[in-house]
Motif scaffolding. Structure first.
Motif, mmCIF file in Angstrom:
data_model
loop_
_atom_site.group_PDB
_atom_site.id
_atom_site.type_symbol
_atom_site.label_atom_id
_atom_site.label_comp_id
_atom_site.label_asym_id
_atom_site.label_seq_id
_atom_site.Cartn_x
_atom_site.Cartn_y
_atom_site.Cartn_z
ATOM 1 N N GLY A 70 -82.464 -40.129 120.242
ATOM 2 C CA GLY A 70 -82.849 -40.283 121.350
ATOM 3 C C GLY A 70 -81.529 -40.596 122.967
ATOM 4 N N PHE A 71 -81.135 -40.859 122.760
ATOM 5 C CA PHE A 71 -79.955 -41.409 123.590
ATOM 6 C C PHE A 71 -79.202 -40.097 124.028
ATOM 7 C CE2 PHE A 71 -76.068 -42.487 125.085
ATOM 8 C CZ PHE A 71 -75.933 -42.828 126.515
ATOM 9 N N GLN A 72 -78.890 -39.490 122.614
ATOM 10 C CA GLN A 72 -77.963 -38.157 123.444
ATOM 11 C C GLN A 72 -78.389 -37.789 123.858
ATOM 12 O OE1 GLN A 72 -75.016 -39.141 123.033
ATOM 13 N NE2 GLN A 72 -73.941 -39.786 120.912
ATOM 14 N N LEU A 73 -80.098 -37.478 123.323
ATOM 15 C CA LEU A 73 -80.820 -36.102 123.941
ATOM 16 C C LEU A 73 -80.408 -36.318 125.316
ATOM 17 C CD1 LEU A 73 -82.872 -34.363 123.540
ATOM 18 C CD2 LEU A 73 -84.541 -34.742 122.752
ATOM 19 N N ILE A 74 -80.794 -37.876 126.163
ATOM 20 C CA ILE A 74 -81.206 -37.803 127.312
ATOM 21 C C ILE A 74 -79.916 -37.527 127.756
ATOM 22 C CG2 ILE A 74 -82.127 -39.771 128.970
ATOM 23 C CD1 ILE A 74 -84.447 -40.812 126.520
ATOM 24 N N GLY A 75 -78.457 -38.394 127.503
ATOM 25 C CA GLY A 75 -77.237 -38.999 127.401
ATOM 26 C C GLY A 75 -76.517 -36.781 127.865
ATOM 27 N N ARG A 76 -76.047 -36.702 127.161
ATOM 28 C CA ARG A 76 -75.251 -35.304 126.594
ATOM 29 C C ARG A 76 -76.743 -34.160 126.704
ATOM 30 N NH1 ARG A 76 -70.413 -36.073 122.565
ATOM 31 N NH2 ARG A 76 -70.647 -34.403 123.083
ATOM 32 N N GLY A 77 -77.244 -33.912 126.897
ATOM 33 C CA GLY A 77 -78.424 -33.170 126.303
ATOM 34 C C GLY A 77 -79.440 -32.405 128.134
ATOM 35 N N VAL A 78 -79.451 -33.449 128.468
ATOM 36 C CA VAL A 78 -80.637 -33.508 129.957
ATOM 37 C C VAL A 78 -79.572 -32.587 130.919
ATOM 38 C CG1 VAL A 78 -81.471 -33.924 132.037
ATOM 39 C CG2 VAL A 78 -82.013 -34.761 129.798
ATOM 40 N N VAL A 79 -78.461 -32.532 131.313
ATOM 41 C CA VAL A 79 -77.703 -32.773 132.152
ATOM 42 C C VAL A 79 -76.409 -30.366 131.765
ATOM 43 C CG1 VAL A 79 -74.869 -32.803 133.314
ATOM 44 C CG2 VAL A 79 -76.562 -34.472 133.219
ATOM 45 N N PRO A 80 -76.373 -30.458 131.182
ATOM 46 C CA PRO A 80 -76.125 -29.440 130.627
ATOM 47 C C PRO A 80 -76.606 -28.288 130.653
ATOM 48 C CG PRO A 80 -75.166 -31.200 128.468
ATOM 49 C CD PRO A 80 -76.182 -31.558 129.549
ATOM 50 N N MET A 81 -78.273 -28.540 130.403
ATOM 51 C CA MET A 81 -79.058 -27.306 130.215
ATOM 52 C C MET A 81 -79.720 -27.285 132.331
ATOM 53 S SD MET A 81 -81.702 -25.588 128.524
ATOM 54 C CE MET A 81 -81.815 -26.578 126.934
ATOM 55 N N ALA A 82 -79.917 -28.216 132.600
ATOM 56 C CA ALA A 82 -79.768 -28.219 133.882
ATOM 57 C C ALA A 82 -78.734 -27.576 134.840
ATOM 58 C CB ALA A 82 -79.746 -29.304 134.633
ATOM 59 N N VAL A 83 -77.204 -27.678 134.323
ATOM 60 C CA VAL A 83 -76.339 -27.018 135.179
ATOM 61 C C VAL A 83 -76.872 -25.731 134.430
ATOM 62 C CG1 VAL A 83 -73.633 -26.975 134.997
ATOM 63 C CG2 VAL A 83 -74.708 -29.067 135.166
ATOM 64 N N GLY A 84 -77.065 -25.031 132.282
ATOM 65 C CA GLY A 84 -77.177 -23.701 133.390
ATOM 66 C C GLY A 84 -78.242 -22.813 133.533
ATOM 67 N N ALA A 85 -79.612 -24.130 133.513
ATOM 68 C CA ALA A 85 -80.441 -23.437 134.324
ATOM 69 C C ALA A 85 -79.951 -23.109 135.836
ATOM 70 C CB ALA A 85 -81.406 -24.155 134.359
ATOM 71 N N LEU A 86 -79.166 -23.801 136.701
ATOM 72 C CA LEU A 86 -78.976 -22.915 138.079
ATOM 73 C C LEU A 86 -77.801 -22.245 137.757
ATOM 74 C CD1 LEU A 86 -78.736 -24.250 141.056
ATOM 75 C CD2 LEU A 86 -76.427 -25.627 140.229
ATOM 76 N N PHE A 87 -77.144 -21.613 136.956
ATOM 77 C CA PHE A 87 -75.833 -21.086 137.073
ATOM 78 C C PHE A 87 -76.122 -19.529 136.469
ATOM 79 C CE2 PHE A 87 -73.486 -24.835 138.226
ATOM 80 C CZ PHE A 87 -72.759 -24.146 139.924
ATOM 81 N N PHE A 88 -77.290 -19.949 135.428
ATOM 82 C CA PHE A 88 -77.887 -18.408 134.414
ATOM 83 C C PHE A 88 -79.147 -18.237 134.507
ATOM 84 C CE2 PHE A 88 -73.582 -20.093 133.131
ATOM 85 C CZ PHE A 88 -72.803 -19.348 133.093
ATOM 86 N N PRO A 89 -79.613 -17.135 134.703
ATOM 87 C CA PRO A 89 -81.294 -16.985 134.445
ATOM 88 C C PRO A 89 -81.529 -17.479 132.990
ATOM 89 C CG PRO A 89 -80.374 -14.886 134.600
ATOM 90 C CD PRO A 89 -78.780 -15.655 134.680
ATOM 91 N N LEU A 90 -81.873 -18.179 132.623
ATOM 92 C CA LEU A 90 -82.226 -18.985 131.524
ATOM 93 C C LEU A 90 -83.939 -18.771 131.266
ATOM 94 C CD1 LEU A 90 -80.861 -22.258 130.887
ATOM 95 C CD2 LEU A 90 -80.447 -20.154 130.290
ATOM 96 N N ALA A 91 -84.549 -18.845 129.987
ATOM 97 C CA ALA A 91 -85.965 -18.146 129.221
ATOM 98 C C ALA A 91 -86.497 -19.583 129.432
ATOM 99 C CB ALA A 91 -86.187 -17.433 128.588
ATOM 100 N N LEU A 92 -87.140 -20.425 130.219
ATOM 101 C CA LEU A 92 -87.820 -21.467 130.059
ATOM 102 C C LEU A 92 -89.015 -22.250 130.328
ATOM 103 C CD1 LEU A 92 -84.811 -24.163 131.645
ATOM 104 C CD2 LEU A 92 -84.956 -23.758 129.445
#
Length: 265
Positions: free
Chosen positions: A114-136
């Protein structure tokens, strides 16, 4: 409430390692860029490889980075501590606790995840969505189903890692087996390449193995590759592997703890 307290304590424990978490976020993000550009080159040659378009393929990359620590795709995930306790004999203390060994470590692993999903999951996904066209997805229901699938995947991951850790009751050193298990998870979970992109019967077999429940199924739920009956089958697939592997873990645990000899006799 006993196991809830264990999960909450594990969450707080991992939350104290702030520098390690920041370093993990940085590492996941950097590797996300490296793999994303590799996928762009690959999908430029094969635009619909595995049935994914470019946006879905890129989403697969960043979802894998977001779940890398939470789902323990490289093994470890706290259960290396269980291996160490078995080798040192400290497992005897755990067996004296008025709690089930497997459920104790499952609760601790869920808190960690639960912590790793929040602590290490949110930021990489947000950065990826910022620089690439993701199918979210824009639908909140899809996100909720994705989180449910992630939770089931974590349970399957735990059950596999728990079995490997229990092998330390018979092995002098379980590090080699843990390394093999980590490589198998990395390859058969879809972390290297989506399992749908595997050729022929290898791809069909890989999607039936338990590692597919850890990353492939949750990502397919997120990008919309599973919906309706296919979505239900995917969740049932995860749940079935989770129950089967946990049951096998209990059998191995019973055999391992029938007679325990620790340091000192």
């Amino acid at each position: 409430m006993w196991y809830t307290a264990v999960a909450a304590g594990s969450f707080r424990r991992y939350a104290t390692y702030r520098i390690a978490t920041a370093a993990g976020v940085f590492t996941n993000t950097v590797f996300g860029f490296v793999i994303a550009y590799t996928y762009l080159a690959l999908w430029a040659e094969r635009p619909h490889l595995g049935g994914y378009d470019r946006a879905q393929a890129l989403t697969f990359v960043w979802t894998a980075q977001a779940l890398l620590a939470a789902s323990a795709l490289l093994f470890g995930g706290g259960l290396d501590e269980l291996q160490a306790r078995i080798r040192s004999g400290d497992i005897a203390v755990d067996l004296y606790r008025p709690a089930d060994l497997q459920l104790w470590w499952l609760a601790a692993d869920l808190g960690r995840a639960g912590f790793q999903l929040i602590g290490r999951g949110v930021v990489p996904m947000a950065v990826g969505a910022l620089f690439f066209p993701l199918a979210l997805p824009a639908d909140p229901t899809t996100w909720l189903l994705f989180l449910l699938s992630v939770a089931l995947g974590v349970v399957v991951s735990f059950a596999l890692r728990y079995l490997v850790s229990l092998a330390s009751f018979w092995l002098l050193d379980g590090a080699g087996l843990a390394l093999i298990a980590g490589l198998a998870c990395m390859f058969f979970s879809g972390m290297v390449l989506p399992l749908r992109a595997f050729p022929g019967s290898l791809g069909d077999l890989a999607q039936l193995l338990p590692w597919a429940a850890i990353l492939q199924v949750p990502t397919d739920v997120l990008i919309g590759a599973r919906s309706g009956a296919s979505l239900l089958r995917g969740l049932a697939f995860q749940a079935a592997w989770g129950v089967a592997l946990l049951a096998l873990g209990r059998l191995v645990q019973a055999a391992a703890t029938r007679k325990v000899v620790v340091q000192g006799g």
